[in-house]
Design an enzyme around this catalytic site. Sequence first.
Site, short mmCIF file in Angstrom:
data_model
loop_
_atom_site.label_atom_id
_atom_site.label_comp_id
_atom_site.label_asym_id
_atom_site.label_seq_id
_atom_site.Cartn_x
_atom_site.Cartn_y
_atom_site.Cartn_z
N SER A 1 -4.43 6.05 3.30
CA SER A 1 -4.27 5.80 1.87
C SER A 1 -3.85 4.35 1.59
O SER A 1 -4.51 3.43 2.04
CB SER A 1 -3.28 6.81 1.31
OG SER A 1 -3.54 7.06 -0.02
N HIS B 1 -6.90 14.85 0.50
CA HIS B 1 -6.40 13.51 0.81
C HIS B 1 -5.21 13.66 1.76
O HIS B 1 -4.13 14.08 1.35
CB HIS B 1 -5.95 12.89 -0.52
CG HIS B 1 -5.42 11.51 -0.42
ND1 HIS B 1 -6.23 10.41 -0.24
CD2 HIS B 1 -4.15 11.03 -0.46
CE1 HIS B 1 -5.49 9.33 -0.20
NE2 HIS B 1 -4.22 9.67 -0.32
C1 GCU Z 1 -2.35 6.81 -5.22
C2 GCU Z 1 -3.20 5.58 -5.42
C3 GCU Z 1 -4.15 5.36 -4.25
C4 GCU Z 1 -3.39 5.38 -2.96
C5 GCU Z 1 -2.57 6.64 -2.85
C6 GCU Z 1 -1.65 6.70 -1.64
O1 GCU Z 1 -3.14 7.93 -5.31
O2 GCU Z 1 -3.89 5.73 -6.63
O3 GCU Z 1 -4.83 4.12 -4.39
O4 GCU Z 1 -4.29 5.26 -1.88
O5 GCU Z 1 -1.71 6.73 -3.98
O6 GCU Z 1 -1.34 5.71 -1.04
O7 GCU Z 1 -1.20 7.80 -1.34
#
Ligand code: GCU
Length: 504
Positions: free
Chosen positions: A343, A485
């Site tokens: 992420s 995710h």
């Molecule tokens: C949020 C953000 C993402 C990121 C994520 C994370 O969802 O919008 O861009 O990748 O956090 O780091 O968990």
Amino acid sequence: MQWLITIAIVLASLALVVFKFWRFWLEFSGLWSSDRSDQEASRSSKPSCYGCSGTGTSESDLGIRIKPLVQLGGKTQRALVANFFLHTAIGGVVYGQEIRPPNYDESIASKYKLGSVLAGPQGQLIESKDQWPGHRQYLLDLFADQEYGYAPQASVDVRFEVLDDGQAVLAGELKPGIRRRQIAVYLERNGKQVRIDLLVWSPTDGPKAPCFLGLNFRGNQSTCDDPKVRLTSSWCDSRNPGVVENRATEESRANQSERWPIARILEGGFAVATAHYSDIDPDYDDGFENGVHGLFPEHRSDSEHPNRWGSIAAWAWGLSRLADVLEKLEGIDPKGLMVVGHSRLGKTALWAGATDERFGLVVSNNSGCGGAALSQRVYGESVARINTSFPHWFNRNFRKYNDREDQMLFDQHQLIAAIAPRPVYIASASNDKWADPLGELLSGHYASSAYRLHGKQGLDAQVLPAVNTPIGDGAIGYHLRQGDHDLLEYDWQQFMVFARRNGF
Ligand code: GCU
């Protein structure tokens, strides 16, 4: 619905402006008694704070003398100040409404135009790998200047101290084959110090092991259930379980251990090292005062220096300092360093891998916008959205592209290309539309000519493969894991297969 709210707010704001001018005119022509409320106040035995004329102080119900913060004169002046704040607030709400809702329509997303990863500033294409070092530098400058920000040129002293060197205890069992080391890494400059706690798991015996290095979100104690692993003392997000007033408690132990299948990684013949990203830079908008930003006060990002480092660049720079230590560490193969991240830390791994060639292999997991996903597709999270939610992640120049992705003269495929010819693995998850799985795959696809320039195979696919079916036999690998995710053992298994195939 959002538009209706915006229109309602704009109308309310206009009505207020009209009323204000009408009242102003009445006051001037003496039709409105500007002293009306003052007269009422004077009839009351308790003076109202801002109504206290002359002395600048008043008494509260408790008899305490209160001094107004700002000395305000007549009613018109007060009205102007109040209205200034009101309109600023309304402006903020209206501005907030303006961020477009996320697009999930592929027919809209597919209307992007990308430049070749081999094209230089004037559009000329490089033709041989001799031209690559200069071209790679051009790409890195592009991303430092327009997106992540330049890290400082000046160096820090890097010192480390092994605080613990023992055998792992995982899932309640002593693991004789796995060595656990906890290392305090000190970064020092001009009398200031930042400490990063590096946790390293490596095989007890055998040749030096290739090593995955990745930052974690919640502290080293969250990555495993080994009771000897120290609790982080750095800032933690209070929304996470086991965190009280931004500090980790025992409750947070092992609460992200599914993301770090240590025993499996060691069984695969690899070492793995991690550190809490907050040790490097706490993840909130602190004006770049804290963490490693604080070591370089003269290099702070501000409106006059819109291309200096944000938090992603700071985390990536911190990964390089950890590489400084790992390459000296007994049992770790200095030529076998691989950087991995999930992420926001996947965005970080890509930038660290692009900038630091000691990372021989790079893994991006669900990195999305500002990571592997093509920004110009504007699918899922947009540039405006990410810059608004996380204003400290990127540099200020990147805000130019808020809702103007079509004006970007670069995109994330060039970031992947800047890693060439080193192998890169891009992982997505089927339910993670926010991160745009197809956009992540396409970055790899469009980066391929940089790999072919080096006689390596890139990624041919332009459509998503079936879930849990890794693709890419060359130096760019990709999979779409079924599910959400996250970073799971399935993902690690594919990273290891890819790493082995690429000689690690
Ligand atoms: C949020 C953000 C993402 C990121 C994520 C994370 O969802 O919008 O861009 O990748 O956090 O780091 O968990």
